[in-house]
Design a protein around this motif. Structure first.
Motif, PDB file in Angstrom:
ATOM      1  N   GLY A 158       0.824  -1.192   0.000  1.00 58.90           N
ATOM      2  CA  GLY A 158       0.000   0.000   0.000  1.00 58.90           C
ATOM      3  C   GLY A 158       0.861   1.245   0.000  1.00 58.90           C
ATOM      4  N   LEU A 159       2.134   1.062  -0.370  1.00 58.93           N
ATOM      5  CA  LEU A 159       3.135   2.127  -0.329  1.00 58.93           C
ATOM      6  C   LEU A 159       2.959   3.101  -1.487  1.00 58.93           C
ATOM      7  CD1 LEU A 159       5.843   3.294   0.753  1.00 58.93           C
ATOM      8  CD2 LEU A 159       7.005   1.564  -0.629  1.00 58.93           C
ATOM      9  N   LEU A 160       3.040   4.376  -1.176  1.00 59.33           N
ATOM     10  CA  LEU A 160       3.134   5.434  -2.184  1.00 59.33           C
ATOM     11  C   LEU A 160       4.285   6.325  -1.759  1.00 59.33           C
ATOM     12  CD1 LEU A 160       1.975   7.015  -4.673  1.00 59.33           C
ATOM     13  CD2 LEU A 160       0.622   8.332  -3.027  1.00 59.33           C
ATOM     14  N   LEU A 161       5.233   6.533  -2.650  1.00 55.00           N
ATOM     15  CA  LEU A 161       6.356   7.408  -2.312  1.00 55.00           C
ATOM     16  C   LEU A 161       6.685   8.305  -3.490  1.00 55.00           C
ATOM     17  CD1 LEU A 161       9.272   6.369  -3.745  1.00 55.00           C
ATOM     18  CD2 LEU A 161       8.943   4.520  -2.134  1.00 55.00           C
ATOM     19  N   MET A 162       7.389   9.388  -3.179  1.00 60.39           N
ATOM     20  CA  MET A 162       7.832  10.279  -4.236  1.00 60.39           C
ATOM     21  C   MET A 162       9.343  10.386  -4.201  1.00 60.39           C
ATOM     22  SD  MET A 162       6.768  14.095  -2.966  1.00 60.39           S
ATOM     23  CE  MET A 162       7.336  14.819  -1.430  1.00 60.39           C
TER      24      MET A 162
ATOM     25  N   LEU B  44       6.498   9.529  -8.878  1.00 61.74           N
ATOM     26  CA  LEU B  44       5.790   8.733  -7.882  1.00 61.74           C
ATOM     27  C   LEU B  44       6.009   7.248  -8.117  1.00 61.74           C
ATOM     28  CD1 LEU B  44       2.360  10.620  -7.763  1.00 61.74           C
ATOM     29  CD2 LEU B  44       4.292  10.867  -6.195  1.00 61.74           C
ATOM     30  N   PHE B  45       5.982   6.478  -7.025  1.00 65.07           N
ATOM     31  CA  PHE B  45       6.043   5.021  -7.057  1.00 65.07           C
ATOM     32  C   PHE B  45       4.910   4.481  -6.189  1.00 65.07           C
ATOM     33  CE2 PHE B  45      10.340   6.448  -7.721  1.00 65.07           C
ATOM     34  CZ  PHE B  45      11.006   5.477  -8.453  1.00 65.07           C
ATOM     35  N   THR B  46       4.365   3.329  -6.552  1.00 64.48           N
ATOM     36  CA  THR B  46       3.394   2.663  -5.688  1.00 64.48           C
ATOM     37  C   THR B  46       3.371   1.169  -5.981  1.00 64.48           C
ATOM     38  OG1 THR B  46       1.096   2.670  -4.890  1.00 64.48           O
ATOM     39  CG2 THR B  46       1.419   2.968  -7.253  1.00 64.48           C
ATOM     40  N   ASP B  47       2.958   0.395  -4.983  1.00 59.61           N
ATOM     41  CA  ASP B  47       2.723  -1.039  -5.184  1.00 59.61           C
ATOM     42  C   ASP B  47       1.230  -1.337  -5.160  1.00 59.61           C
ATOM     43  OD1 ASP B  47       2.110  -0.712  -2.520  1.00 59.61           O
ATOM     44  OD2 ASP B  47       3.650  -2.074  -1.754  1.00 59.61           O
ATOM     45  N   ASP B  48       0.418  -0.277  -5.201  1.00 59.04           N
ATOM     46  CA  ASP B  48      -1.037  -0.392  -5.189  1.00 59.04           C
ATOM     47  C   ASP B  48      -1.541  -0.191  -6.615  1.00 59.04           C
ATOM     48  OD1 ASP B  48      -3.800   0.123  -5.041  1.00 59.04           O
ATOM     49  OD2 ASP B  48      -3.639   0.969  -3.042  1.00 59.04           O
ATOM     50  N   GLY B  49      -1.939  -1.283  -7.263  1.00 58.48           N
ATOM     51  CA  GLY B  49      -2.351  -1.211  -8.661  1.00 58.48           C
ATOM     52  C   GLY B  49      -3.546  -0.302  -8.892  1.00 58.48           C
TER      53      GLY B  49
ATOM     54  N   GLU C  75      17.240  16.786  -4.227  1.00 55.75           N
ATOM     55  CA  GLU C  75      17.399  15.995  -5.442  1.00 55.75           C
ATOM     56  C   GLU C  75      18.031  14.643  -5.092  1.00 55.75           C
ATOM     57  OE1 GLU C  75      18.613  17.387  -9.703  1.00 55.75           O
ATOM     58  OE2 GLU C  75      20.447  16.866  -8.617  1.00 55.75           O
ATOM     59  N   GLY C  76      17.465  13.583  -5.680  1.00 52.13           N
ATOM     60  CA  GLY C  76      17.978  12.237  -5.455  1.00 52.13           C
ATOM     61  C   GLY C  76      17.428  11.564  -4.221  1.00 52.13           C
ATOM     62  N   GLN C  77      16.597  12.268  -3.440  1.00 51.04           N
ATOM     63  CA  GLN C  77      16.037  11.705  -2.214  1.00 51.04           C
ATOM     64  C   GLN C  77      14.577  11.303  -2.425  1.00 51.04           C
ATOM     65  OE1 GLN C  77      18.027  11.237   0.659  1.00 51.04           O
ATOM     66  NE2 GLN C  77      19.532  11.713  -0.935  1.00 51.04           N
ATOM     67  N   TRP C  78      14.106  10.395  -1.551  1.00 54.28           N
ATOM     68  CA  TRP C  78      12.719   9.931  -1.643  1.00 54.28           C
ATOM     69  C   TRP C  78      12.031  10.106  -0.304  1.00 54.28           C
ATOM     70  CZ3 TRP C  78      10.878   5.822   1.356  1.00 54.28           C
ATOM     71  CH2 TRP C  78      11.855   5.086   2.036  1.00 54.28           C
ATOM     72  N   ARG C  79      10.698  10.061  -0.343  1.00 52.12           N
ATOM     73  CA  ARG C  79       9.893  10.223   0.869  1.00 52.12           C
ATOM     74  C   ARG C  79       8.615   9.409   0.727  1.00 52.12           C
ATOM     75  NH1 ARG C  79       8.643  16.107   1.417  1.00 52.12           N
ATOM     76  NH2 ARG C  79      10.753  16.206   2.312  1.00 52.12           N
ATOM     77  N   ALA C  80       8.272   8.650   1.758  1.00 55.86           N
ATOM     78  CA  ALA C  80       6.995   7.932   1.772  1.00 55.86           C
ATOM     79  C   ALA C  80       5.872   8.924   2.023  1.00 55.86           C
ATOM     80  CB  ALA C  80       7.008   6.864   2.858  1.00 55.86           C
ATOM     81  N   LEU C  81       4.733   8.711   1.375  1.00 54.83           N
ATOM     82  CA  LEU C  81       3.611   9.635   1.465  1.00 54.83           C
ATOM     83  C   LEU C  81       2.491   9.021   2.305  1.00 54.83           C
ATOM     84  CD1 LEU C  81       3.536  10.824  -2.246  1.00 54.83           C
ATOM     85  CD2 LEU C  81       4.710  11.859  -0.295  1.00 54.83           C
ATOM     86  N   ASP C  82       2.028   9.772   3.279  1.00 53.13           N
ATOM     87  CA  ASP C  82       0.962   9.294   4.148  1.00 53.13           C
ATOM     88  C   ASP C  82      -0.405   9.679   3.571  1.00 53.13           C
ATOM     89  OD1 ASP C  82       0.857  12.013   4.607  1.00 53.13           O
ATOM     90  OD2 ASP C  82       1.741  11.902   6.609  1.00 53.13           O
ATOM     91  N   ALA C  83      -1.458   9.379   4.312  1.00 50.53           N
ATOM     92  CA  ALA C  83      -2.815   9.627   3.824  1.00 50.53           C
ATOM     93  C   ALA C  83      -3.065  11.093   3.466  1.00 50.53           C
ATOM     94  CB  ALA C  83      -3.832   9.130   4.856  1.00 50.53           C
ATOM     95  N   PRO C  84      -2.642  12.072   4.284  1.00 49.97           N
ATOM     96  CA  PRO C  84      -2.856  13.479   3.892  1.00 49.97           C
ATOM     97  C   PRO C  84      -2.167  13.838   2.572  1.00 49.97           C
ATOM     98  CG  PRO C  84      -2.397  13.344   6.237  1.00 49.97           C
ATOM     99  CD  PRO C  84      -2.153  11.972   5.675  1.00 49.97           C
TER     100      PRO C  84
END
Length: 234
Positions: free
Chosen positions: A58-62, A110-115, A216-225
């Protein structure tokens, strides 16, 4: 879901590998007590080598993608997955990019494992605005904004005109372009259609979601908000 399968699906190794990790005492709870393969699954309480588990499905990250990286797993050069923890490549469900940025384009990816979430974001029905900052080889003509906003511009080898797009002129060779669809190399092809060439391209926003202060070059997981912001354009 059994604990072994859950940890394997997060990319820590095959189920056999994870079984050995249990035997070696490398999997514990938050208090440092050794866990066993048949213990109940409590994701937040599990530690591997003393570290919390990676984020669950259920991961969404940028990612703030730099120039020089591609979005293909098959590219022999540098790929965007090189900028994420190595285990993320082995996750199941697969962690996929939400659309793509070409090698020479930087910015929000963006990346996600939620189809279902992936398809919701990229669906033409969503019309999520995507904002790009373009550096141009030549000065803007002056009628570029009107042409892009007309809804009649046709790209080479296509039979459907582009949706209206908004162009904000920053100076003679810099502009911010907001799209409501996602065609192949669309920004570059749009400027080519008016006789210009994009020298540098950076995606700033998708929907109401921007990079903020993400380096630049860094990522962050995105929460519900953050996910709500994505579908609430600014």
């Amino acid at each position: 879901m059994k604990l072994v399968k859950h940890i394997a699906n997060l990319g820590y190794g095959s189920r056999k590998d994870v079984q050995w990790m249990f035997r070696e005492g490398r999997i514990t709870d938050a208090a440092g007590e050794v866990l066993y393969a048949d213990d109940p699954l409590d994701h937040d309480n599990v530690r591997v080598d003393g570290e919390p588990l990676d984020l669950p499905p259920g991961l969404l990250l940028m990612l703030n993608k730099p120039v020089g990286y591609t979005c293909s797993m098959k590219d022999p050069g540098r790929i965007v997955y090189d900028l994420l923890p190595p285990r993320f490549r082995l996750r199941s469900p697969t962690l996929s990019t939400v659309g793509r940025l070409d090698r020479e384009t930087s910015g929000l990816l963006l990346f996600t494992d939620d189809g279902q979430l992936l398809h919701r974001i990229i669906s033409p029905k969503s019309k999520l605005p995507k904002v790009y900052l373009a550096t141009l080889a030549d000065d803007l003509r002056g009628d570029d904004a009107a042409i892009f906003a007309s809804g009649t511009l046709m790209l080479d080898n296509e039979t459907t005109p582009l949706l209206p797009a908004e162009l904000e002129v920053i100076d003679a060779c810099h502009a911010r372009l907001t799209l409501h669809e996602g065609r192949y190399h669309q920004v570059r092809r749009m400027f080519a259609a008016v006789g210009n060439h994009v020298e540098a391209l950076h995606r700033e926003r998708i929907g109401g979601l921007g990079l903020d202060d993400l380096p630049e070059g860094q990522w962050r997981a995105l929460d519900a908000p953050h996910q709500q912001a994505l579908f609430a354009p600014a």
